[in-house]
Design a protein around this motif. Structure first.
Motif, PDB file in Angstrom:
ATOM      1  N   PRO A 103     -44.403  35.962  57.047  1.00 27.84           N
ATOM      2  CA  PRO A 103     -43.140  35.478  56.493  1.00 27.84           C
ATOM      3  C   PRO A 103     -43.343  34.758  55.161  1.00 27.84           C
ATOM      4  N   LEU A 104     -42.418  35.019  54.261  1.00 28.47           N
ATOM      5  CA  LEU A 104     -42.529  34.534  52.890  1.00 28.47           C
ATOM      6  C   LEU A 104     -41.447  33.480  52.678  1.00 28.47           C
ATOM      7  N   ARG A 105     -41.830  32.275  52.345  1.00 26.45           N
ATOM      8  CA  ARG A 105     -40.830  31.234  52.086  1.00 26.45           C
ATOM      9  C   ARG A 105     -40.226  31.467  50.715  1.00 26.45           C
ATOM     10  N   THR A 106     -38.933  31.659  50.689  1.00 28.52           N
ATOM     11  CA  THR A 106     -38.287  31.994  49.415  1.00 28.52           C
ATOM     12  C   THR A 106     -37.344  30.871  48.983  1.00 28.52           C
ATOM     13  N   PRO A 107     -37.340  30.521  47.694  1.00 27.92           N
ATOM     14  CA  PRO A 107     -36.458  29.444  47.228  1.00 27.92           C
ATOM     15  C   PRO A 107     -34.976  29.758  47.420  1.00 27.92           C
ATOM     16  N   THR A 108     -34.601  31.029  47.237  1.00 32.78           N
ATOM     17  CA  THR A 108     -33.193  31.401  47.421  1.00 32.78           C
ATOM     18  C   THR A 108     -33.118  32.781  48.067  1.00 32.78           C
ATOM     19  N   MET A 109     -31.931  33.115  48.537  1.00 26.13           N
ATOM     20  CA  MET A 109     -31.745  34.460  49.078  1.00 26.13           C
ATOM     21  C   MET A 109     -30.664  35.205  48.292  1.00 26.13           C
ATOM     22  N   ALA A 110     -30.731  36.536  48.373  1.00 30.40           N
ATOM     23  CA  ALA A 110     -29.747  37.355  47.671  1.00 30.40           C
ATOM     24  C   ALA A 110     -28.359  37.147  48.260  1.00 30.40           C
ATOM     25  N   GLY A 111     -28.299  36.918  49.558  1.00 32.53           N
ATOM     26  CA  GLY A 111     -27.036  36.511  50.156  1.00 32.53           C
ATOM     27  C   GLY A 111     -26.403  37.442  51.154  1.00 32.53           C
ATOM     28  N   ASN A 164     -24.539  32.404  48.040  1.00 30.24           N
ATOM     29  CA  ASN A 164     -25.938  32.628  48.406  1.00 30.24           C
ATOM     30  C   ASN A 164     -26.838  31.484  47.925  1.00 30.24           C
ATOM     31  N   LEU A 165     -26.591  30.996  46.706  1.00 32.40           N
ATOM     32  CA  LEU A 165     -27.380  29.858  46.222  1.00 32.40           C
ATOM     33  C   LEU A 165     -26.992  28.594  46.974  1.00 32.40           C
ATOM     34  N   GLU A 166     -25.688  28.427  47.198  1.00 35.71           N
ATOM     35  CA  GLU A 166     -25.217  27.254  47.940  1.00 35.71           C
ATOM     36  C   GLU A 166     -25.925  27.167  49.281  1.00 35.71           C
ATOM     37  N   MET A 167     -25.973  28.287  49.980  1.00 34.98           N
ATOM     38  CA  MET A 167     -26.584  28.265  51.295  1.00 34.98           C
ATOM     39  C   MET A 167     -28.094  28.060  51.208  1.00 34.98           C
ATOM     40  N   SER A 168     -28.704  28.645  50.192  1.00 32.25           N
ATOM     41  CA  SER A 168     -30.151  28.492  50.024  1.00 32.25           C
ATOM     42  C   SER A 168     -30.524  27.029  49.790  1.00 32.25           C
ATOM     43  N   PHE A 169     -29.834  26.385  48.853  1.00 32.01           N
ATOM     44  CA  PHE A 169     -30.141  24.978  48.567  1.00 32.01           C
ATOM     45  C   PHE A 169     -29.888  24.138  49.814  1.00 32.01           C
ATOM     46  N   ARG A 170     -28.767  24.429  50.478  1.00 32.89           N
ATOM     47  CA  ARG A 170     -28.382  23.642  51.650  1.00 32.89           C
ATOM     48  C   ARG A 170     -29.429  23.779  52.757  1.00 32.89           C
ATOM     49  N   ILE A 225     -35.454  26.221  56.853  1.00 35.50           N
ATOM     50  CA  ILE A 225     -36.449  27.042  56.160  1.00 35.50           C
ATOM     51  C   ILE A 225     -35.801  28.387  55.867  1.00 35.50           C
ATOM     52  N   LEU A 226     -36.050  28.906  54.688  1.00 34.64           N
ATOM     53  CA  LEU A 226     -35.490  30.200  54.300  1.00 34.64           C
ATOM     54  C   LEU A 226     -36.641  31.159  54.036  1.00 34.64           C
ATOM     55  N   GLU A 227     -36.608  32.280  54.724  1.00 31.67           N
ATOM     56  CA  GLU A 227     -37.744  33.200  54.606  1.00 31.67           C
ATOM     57  C   GLU A 227     -37.316  34.643  54.414  1.00 31.67           C
ATOM     58  N   ILE A 228     -38.200  35.392  53.790  1.00 31.61           N
ATOM     59  CA  ILE A 228     -38.105  36.848  53.783  1.00 31.61           C
ATOM     60  C   ILE A 228     -39.157  37.339  54.768  1.00 31.61           C
TER      61      ILE A 228
END
Ligand code: UD2
Ligand code: MN
Length: 576
Positions: free
Chosen positions: A305-313, A340-346, A353-356
């Protein structure tokens, strides 16, 4: 307003993005058994749960005979095994006409089976991974506005055909006030016959994808919500690794690798597994190369799993209860963009944790243009959504966003007090924490001395990107004080940057170019001497000098000589 779509850059761009040779188009044979119908890694390491299976989920034992069959290739049909569709020459006119309906090659899509076969695009090591036998169930939520019949139903069929039946609770289609007849009763009748419980919800009036997803989520009875866009194709084994990760830690929000379904040919093209999500000063989502730091944290295991700063959404799974605990979505956002950015930052700032998950691949039709209307205007809507992100989550870094355009500064964010109190209530961390711990490589620099215009003391003109793209000379022109092309950050890393571009000089007397920031000093390192007011280029030892009469358009690099033309003022800080 140019709607900045995060489209095909998924595939090709310059050095910072994906290398062409990273794109794996290698195809292998699908042997299915028949179709189914129609630098801060140490800190990151702390405090995150690992191992230990949570007992939150009801037990569900995967039984072999419950698993959905994979799709067998139908020889001779267009697009099978994810191959590109060729349109006969005499159909090209029809093709062009139909393209306009959805901004993708609808004729090609209509020629492909709703059950088309795809190759197993996973990394070799993914195929042998073992997942817990007890996984949560998931409901799939797909929102759409005026989607095409074949793309929508191919999405649905790919879910049915490639998800273990025992994990698939239901498929929820949310029609966001489409104006196409076939999406009415015809769709309801069709989905009623599907082998997996599928139903259609309808927003009363056009509400945008954010509120449409909220409506869908309300009806979810599975333990995990999985959101998909309405023009996707799920590949073999896409679901298990997503759910398995949530079992390990229910505060993990997981995305598949989003592969590319060509908007021209509907070819299935595997995307790089070495990109993650970032964003620029304009708060546009962008794909960037995963830094070495994150590769190392994963012990260079490309399947980890890759920790990603943001997601495409568009494509992700989230524990249903956690979705609400963490504040679902910002209902104040309209139509498209920013959520998508709102949710990523949140997620990151509020303890998630946000992952790909590289073993999960889902294809998506990336488009160059949006096919539908933005009631009230694209700019108004997109800037409104982005302003809400900036106001609630960015702290002082919101200046970078507002500096980029007057449009951004004028747009109204509306009332964000609810979202701010959510941030307080959840005791979320600061944007500084996010930059330090999650995204030190961010284009919004963690530490900077200055953000504003850079004015020449002699000519009273300002450095100006002139809106030029990378690898072109930096400009200089009349200071307008409006931000935009005349806003630069002078960072602690000693870069002079504007969004993703850094002032860069490759040789003495050579031009001063704008090059993608590489964060490695070298040709991009400048020292501002606050006393002499010099901007001195470290590698060449030379000073930045005003433009000459011969070439008034660009500043020069010259030996430092105490002339006024080499004095630069960093005084009018950008303040919003
Ligand atoms: C990306 C995301 C998308 C969303 C968007 C930012 C992917 C693959 N896609 O843009 O999910 O996060 O960034 O907001 O990550 N829709 C409605 N009502 C509307 C407008 C759109 O239901 O008023 C539907 C639309 O039919 C589609 C989904 O929302 O199924 C996403 O829209 P898109 O495909 O135009 O967005 P995309 O892929 O450019
Ligand atoms: Mn989409």
């Amino acid at each position: 307003y140019d709607l900045d779509m995060p489209n095909a850059e998924r595939l090709v761009d310059d050095n910072q993005l994906v290398d062409d040779n990273e794109i794996n188009t290698e195809k292998s044979l699908d042997t299915g058994d028949g179709g189914g119908g129609g630098g801060i890694a140490p800190i990151m390491g702390q405090g995150f749960a690992s191992g230990g299976i949570s007992m939150t989920y009801r037990s569900l034992v995967l039984k072999k005979w419950f698993q959905a069959p994979t799709v067998r290739e139908s020889k001779g049909k267009p697009g099978e095994m994810g191959k590109p569709v060729k349109i006969p020459a005499d159909m090209k006119e029809v093709m062009k006409e139909k393209f306009k309906e959805n901004q993708f090659n609808l004729l090609a899509s209509d020629m492909i089976s709703l059950n088309r076969s795809l190759t197993d695009v996973r990394h070799e090591n993914c195929r042998h991974k073992h997942y817990p036998s007890k996984l949560p169930t998931t409901s799939i939520v797909i929102v759409f506005h005026n989607e095409a019949w074949t793309t929508l139903l191919r999405t649905v069929w790919s879910v049915i055909n490639r998800s273990p039946r025992s994990l698939l609770k239901e498929i929820i289609l949310v029609d966001d006030a489409s104006e196409r007849d076939f999406l009415g009763k015809q769709l309801e009748d069709y989905v009623a016959k599907l082998p997996v419980r599928t139903f259609v919800l309808r927003t009363e009036k056009r509400s945008g994808l954010i509120r449409a997803r909220l409506l869908g989520a309300e009806h979810v009875s599975g333990e995990v919500i999985t959101f998909l866009d309405a023009h996707c194709e799920c590949t073999e084994g896409w679901l298990e690794p997503l759910l398995a990760r949530i079992v390990q830690n229910r505060r993990t929000v997981v995305c598949p690798i989003i592969d590319v379904i060509s908007d021209e040919t509907f070819e299935y093209i595997t995307a790089s597994d070495s990109t993650w999500g970032g964003f620029n000063w304009k708060l546009n989502f962008r794909w960037y190369r995963v830094p070495q730091r994150e590769m190392a944290r994963r012990n260079n295991d490309r399947t980890a799993p890759l920790r990603t700063p943001t997601m495409a959404g568009g494509l992700f799974s989230i524990d249903k209860d956690y979705f609400y605990e963490i504040g679902s979505y910002d209902e104040g956002m309209d139509i498209w963009g920013g959520e998508n950015l709102e949710m990523s930052f949140r997620i990151w700032q509020c303890g998630g944790i946000l992952e790909i998950i590289p073993c999960s691949h889902v294809g998506h039709v990336f488009r160059d243009k949006s096919p539908y209307t933005f009631p009230g205007g694209v700019a108004k809507i997109v800037l409104h959504n982005a302003a809400r992100v900036a106001e609630v989550w960015l702290d002082e870094w919101r200046d970078f966003y507002y500096a980029m355009s007057t449009g951004a500064r004028k747009a109204s964010a509306g009332d964000v007090s609810d979202r701010k109190s959510l941030r307080d209530r959840l005791k979320c961390k600061s944007f500084r924490w996010y930059l330090e711990n999650v995204y030190p490589e961010s284009l919004m620099p963690l530490d900077y001395y200055y953000l504003g215009e850079i004015r020449n003391a002699e000519t009273e003109t300002c450095l100006d990107t002139m809106g030029r793209k990378y690898n072109e000379k930096v400009g200089i022109s009349y200071c307008h004080g409006l931000g935009g092309n005349q806003v630069f950050a002078y960072t602690k890393r000693q870069q002079i940057m504007s969004d993703d571009l850094c002032l860069d000089a490759a040789s003495s007397n050579g031009p001063v170019n704008m090059v993608r920031c590489h964060n490695m000093g070298g040709n991009q390192e400048w020292v501002y001497d606050a006393e002499e007011k010099w901007i001195r280029h470290t590698n060449t030892g030379q000073c930045l000098q005003r433009a000459t009469r011969d070439d008034a358009s660009t500043p020069l690099l010259r030996p430092c000589d105490y002339s006024k033309g080499q004095q630069w003022l960093m005084e009018s800080k950008f303040k919003w």
